[in-house]
Design a protein around this motif. Structure first.
Motif, PDB file in Angstrom:
ATOM      1  N   GLY A 110       0.766  -1.231   0.000  1.00  0.00           N
ATOM      2  CA  GLY A 110       0.000   0.000   0.000  1.00  0.00           C
ATOM      3  C   GLY A 110       0.796   1.279   0.000  1.00  0.00           C
ATOM      4  N   HIS A 111       1.756   1.417  -0.904  1.00  0.00           N
ATOM      5  CA  HIS A 111       2.532   2.652  -1.036  1.00  0.00           C
ATOM      6  C   HIS A 111       2.245   3.312  -2.380  1.00  0.00           C
ATOM      7  N   TYR A 112       2.338   4.636  -2.401  1.00  0.00           N
ATOM      8  CA  TYR A 112       1.948   5.424  -3.577  1.00  0.00           C
ATOM      9  C   TYR A 112       2.764   5.093  -4.821  1.00  0.00           C
ATOM     10  N   ASP A 113       4.054   4.746  -4.655  1.00  0.00           N
ATOM     11  CA  ASP A 113       4.898   4.526  -5.823  1.00  0.00           C
ATOM     12  C   ASP A 113       4.618   3.186  -6.513  1.00  0.00           C
ATOM     13  N   HIS A 114       3.675   2.437  -5.966  1.00  0.00           N
ATOM     14  CA  HIS A 114       3.242   1.186  -6.592  1.00  0.00           C
ATOM     15  C   HIS A 114       1.766   1.225  -6.972  1.00  0.00           C
ATOM     16  N   SER A 115       1.053   2.236  -6.495  1.00  0.00           N
ATOM     17  CA  SER A 115      -0.396   2.299  -6.700  1.00  0.00           C
ATOM     18  C   SER A 115      -0.870   3.581  -7.382  1.00  0.00           C
ATOM     19  N   GLY A 116       0.052   4.523  -7.640  1.00  0.00           N
ATOM     20  CA  GLY A 116      -0.350   5.846  -8.114  1.00  0.00           C
ATOM     21  C   GLY A 116      -1.077   5.866  -9.436  1.00  0.00           C
ATOM     22  N   GLY A 117      -0.829   4.888 -10.302  1.00  0.00           N
ATOM     23  CA  GLY A 117      -1.496   4.862 -11.602  1.00  0.00           C
ATOM     24  C   GLY A 117      -2.709   3.966 -11.652  1.00  0.00           C
ATOM     25  N   LEU A 118      -3.099   3.412 -10.512  1.00  0.00           N
ATOM     26  CA  LEU A 118      -4.173   2.414 -10.525  1.00  0.00           C
ATOM     27  C   LEU A 118      -5.526   2.988 -10.918  1.00  0.00           C
ATOM     28  N   SER A 119      -5.848   4.174 -10.440  1.00  0.00           N
ATOM     29  CA  SER A 119      -7.135   4.773 -10.809  1.00  0.00           C
ATOM     30  C   SER A 119      -7.215   5.026 -12.307  1.00  0.00           C
ATOM     31  N   ALA A 120      -6.126   5.520 -12.894  1.00  0.00           N
ATOM     32  CA  ALA A 120      -6.097   5.763 -14.338  1.00  0.00           C
ATOM     33  C   ALA A 120      -6.217   4.457 -15.112  1.00  0.00           C
ATOM     34  N   PHE A 121      -5.589   3.410 -14.622  1.00  0.00           N
ATOM     35  CA  PHE A 121      -5.677   2.096 -15.268  1.00  0.00           C
ATOM     36  C   PHE A 121      -7.103   1.564 -15.201  1.00  0.00           C
ATOM     37  N   LYS A 146      -7.043   7.120  -1.398  1.00  0.00           N
ATOM     38  CA  LYS A 146      -8.201   6.439  -0.806  1.00  0.00           C
ATOM     39  C   LYS A 146      -9.310   6.175  -1.821  1.00  0.00           C
ATOM     40  N   LYS A 147      -9.318   6.921  -2.938  1.00  0.00           N
ATOM     41  CA  LYS A 147     -10.341   6.692  -3.961  1.00  0.00           C
ATOM     42  C   LYS A 147     -10.221   5.280  -4.545  1.00  0.00           C
ATOM     43  N   ILE A 148      -9.031   4.730  -4.506  1.00  0.00           N
ATOM     44  CA  ILE A 148      -8.820   3.383  -5.041  1.00  0.00           C
ATOM     45  C   ILE A 148      -9.696   2.373  -4.309  1.00  0.00           C
ATOM     46  N   LEU A 149      -9.873   2.585  -3.016  1.00  0.00           N
ATOM     47  CA  LEU A 149     -10.614   1.628  -2.197  1.00  0.00           C
ATOM     48  C   LEU A 149     -12.086   1.562  -2.573  1.00  0.00           C
ATOM     49  N   LYS A 150     -12.570   2.551  -3.327  1.00  0.00           N
ATOM     50  CA  LYS A 150     -13.976   2.578  -3.729  1.00  0.00           C
ATOM     51  C   LYS A 150     -14.224   1.894  -5.078  1.00  0.00           C
ATOM     52  N   LEU A 151     -13.157   1.458  -5.743  1.00  0.00           N
ATOM     53  CA  LEU A 151     -13.325   0.787  -7.032  1.00  0.00           C
ATOM     54  C   LEU A 151     -14.101  -0.509  -6.830  1.00  0.00           C
ATOM     55  N   PRO A 152     -15.135  -0.766  -7.631  1.00  0.00           N
ATOM     56  CA  PRO A 152     -16.001  -1.935  -7.406  1.00  0.00           C
ATOM     57  C   PRO A 152     -15.334  -3.280  -7.680  1.00  0.00           C
ATOM     58  N   GLN A 153     -14.249  -3.267  -8.469  1.00  0.00           N
ATOM     59  CA  GLN A 153     -13.623  -4.541  -8.847  1.00  0.00           C
ATOM     60  C   GLN A 153     -12.518  -4.984  -7.883  1.00  0.00           C
ATOM     61  N   ILE A 154     -12.387  -4.292  -6.767  1.00  0.00           N
ATOM     62  CA  ILE A 154     -11.341  -4.635  -5.803  1.00  0.00           C
ATOM     63  C   ILE A 154     -11.687  -5.929  -5.061  1.00  0.00           C
ATOM     64  N   ILE A 155     -10.672  -6.772  -4.901  1.00  0.00           N
ATOM     65  CA  ILE A 155     -10.778  -7.988  -4.099  1.00  0.00           C
ATOM     66  C   ILE A 155      -9.765  -7.868  -2.971  1.00  0.00           C
ATOM     67  N   LYS A 156     -10.250  -7.780  -1.735  1.00  0.00           N
ATOM     68  CA  LYS A 156      -9.369  -7.625  -0.582  1.00  0.00           C
ATOM     69  C   LYS A 156      -8.899  -8.993  -0.100  1.00  0.00           C
ATOM     70  N   VAL A 157      -7.590  -9.131  -0.004  1.00  0.00           N
ATOM     71  CA  VAL A 157      -6.973 -10.415   0.322  1.00  0.00           C
ATOM     72  C   VAL A 157      -6.615 -10.458   1.804  1.00  0.00           C
ATOM     73  N   GLN A 158      -6.993 -11.540   2.437  1.00  0.00           N
ATOM     74  CA  GLN A 158      -6.593 -11.792   3.821  1.00  0.00           C
ATOM     75  C   GLN A 158      -5.671 -13.002   3.825  1.00  0.00           C
ATOM     76  N   GLY A 159      -4.416 -12.804   4.211  1.00  0.00           N
ATOM     77  CA  GLY A 159      -3.488 -13.926   4.237  1.00  0.00           C
ATOM     78  C   GLY A 159      -3.115 -14.391   2.848  1.00  0.00           C
ATOM     79  N   ASP A 160      -3.140 -15.710   2.632  1.00  0.00           N
ATOM     80  CA  ASP A 160      -2.773 -16.301   1.350  1.00  0.00           C
ATOM     81  C   ASP A 160      -4.029 -16.531   0.503  1.00  0.00           C
ATOM     82  N   MET A 161      -3.839 -16.534  -0.813  1.00  0.00           N
ATOM     83  CA  MET A 161      -4.970 -16.776  -1.707  1.00  0.00           C
ATOM     84  C   MET A 161      -4.501 -17.456  -2.986  1.00  0.00           C
ATOM     85  N   LYS A 162      -5.127 -18.574  -3.324  1.00  0.00           N
ATOM     86  CA  LYS A 162      -4.900 -19.220  -4.613  1.00  0.00           C
ATOM     87  C   LYS A 162      -5.936 -18.683  -5.586  1.00  0.00           C
ATOM     88  N   ILE A 163      -5.472 -17.945  -6.600  1.00  0.00           N
ATOM     89  CA  ILE A 163      -6.386 -17.400  -7.599  1.00  0.00           C
ATOM     90  C   ILE A 163      -6.787 -18.495  -8.579  1.00  0.00           C
TER      91      ILE A 163
END
Length: 272
Positions: A64-75, A109-126
């Motif tokens: 959750g740092h800006y230098d890895h997430s800053g372009g996510l809203s535009a994407f 924080k606007k990223i957290l409102k995107l409807p396609q977000i999947i919040k991961v708890q622990g490990d996850m096999k996609i």
């Protein structure tokens, strides 16, 4: 498998660069992104490289740092159907505090409102290609580059435990590629957790090592970097690093690891 660095700190080819990180990956089943840099710069680089990001089906946020997430809203605007995987705590308040003052370094924080977000708890096999896992904080990370990174809880700043960090494992046949953004919890801790999960080490690792320092390393810090290099060699994996590793740390490790350590830059295509 195709892996292209869309943006990184180091300029390469005709692509722009910034302090940030983003990778585009094509597997047999997926077209995915890991991180989105600090701004939407990676979108222009992708177009220049002939990568159609509207076809991507998966996005993984390493932490959750800006230098890895800053372009996510535009994407998300150009690809509103992409599935976005991030740790549940990625939206918490993260800061860089130093003697020069404090700076918010968390995600928009606007990223957290995107409807396609999947919040991961622990490990996850996609699926059978993609697996996400987390690393318990064992404080085996480079202390000099992490001690100023904090989490704000109420009115208090505490040491960031990096619980918002997750790693991606990509499986292609018999080959396994491990991807991490900055390895804040320490690349050795990540590999230890990987071994616990899979009973072996990956074939290739793509990650920043978060060893960057503007001043010279102390003797103890340089020793830590050298020891890390020797430990990485024991895994027999091929390592690609950049972004937050720092050139001085890379050069120290390169002397020990030789061809087992490679760098990446904006626009580079990795052969794993």
């Amino acid at each position: 498998m195709k892996i292209i660095n869309l943006v990184e700190d180091t300029k390469g080819s005709n692509c722009l660069n910034e302090h940030g990180l983003s990778f585009y990956i094509e597997t047999k089943k997926h077209k995915l992104l890991v991180d989105s840099g600090a701004t939407d710069m990676f979108l222009g680089n992708a177009k220049m490289l002939g990568v159609d990001l509207t076809q991507a089906d998966t996005f993984v946020l390493s932490h959750g740092h800006y230098d890895h997430s800053g372009g996510l809203s535009a994407f998300a605007k150009i690809n509103p159907d992409v599935k976005i995987y991030l740790k549940e705590s990625a939206g918490d308040d993260y800061y860089h505090l130093s003697s020069q003052g404090g700076k918010y370094i968390g995600i928009d924080k606007k990223i957290l409102k995107l409807p396609q977000i999947i919040k991961v708890q622990g490990d996850m096999k996609i699926d059978d290609e993609l697996f996400l896992f987390s690393v318990p904080n064992k404080e085996r990370y480079p202390a000099w580059s992490n001690r100023e990174l904090k989490q704000k809880v109420g009115d208090t700043y505490i040491q960031d435990s990096f619980a918002h960090e997750q790693c991606l494992v990509i499986t292609q046949g018999e080959r396994h590629i491990l991807m991490s953004g900055c390895a804040h919890n320490g690349i050795l801790s990540i590999l230890e957790r990987y071994y616990q999960l899979f009973g072996a080490y990956p074939d290739a690792v793509i990650s920043g090592f978060h060893m960057m320092k503007k001043s010279d390393y102390t003797e103890e810090e340089a020793a830590y970097i050298r020891q890390t290099a020797y430990e990485l060699l024991k895994t027999k994996a091929l390592f690609y690093t950049g972004h937050c590793t720092g050139r001085k740390a890379f050069d120290i490790m390169k002397e020990i690891m030789g061809d087992k350590l490679q760098d990446f830059y904006s626009g580079s295509q990795l052969t794993v």
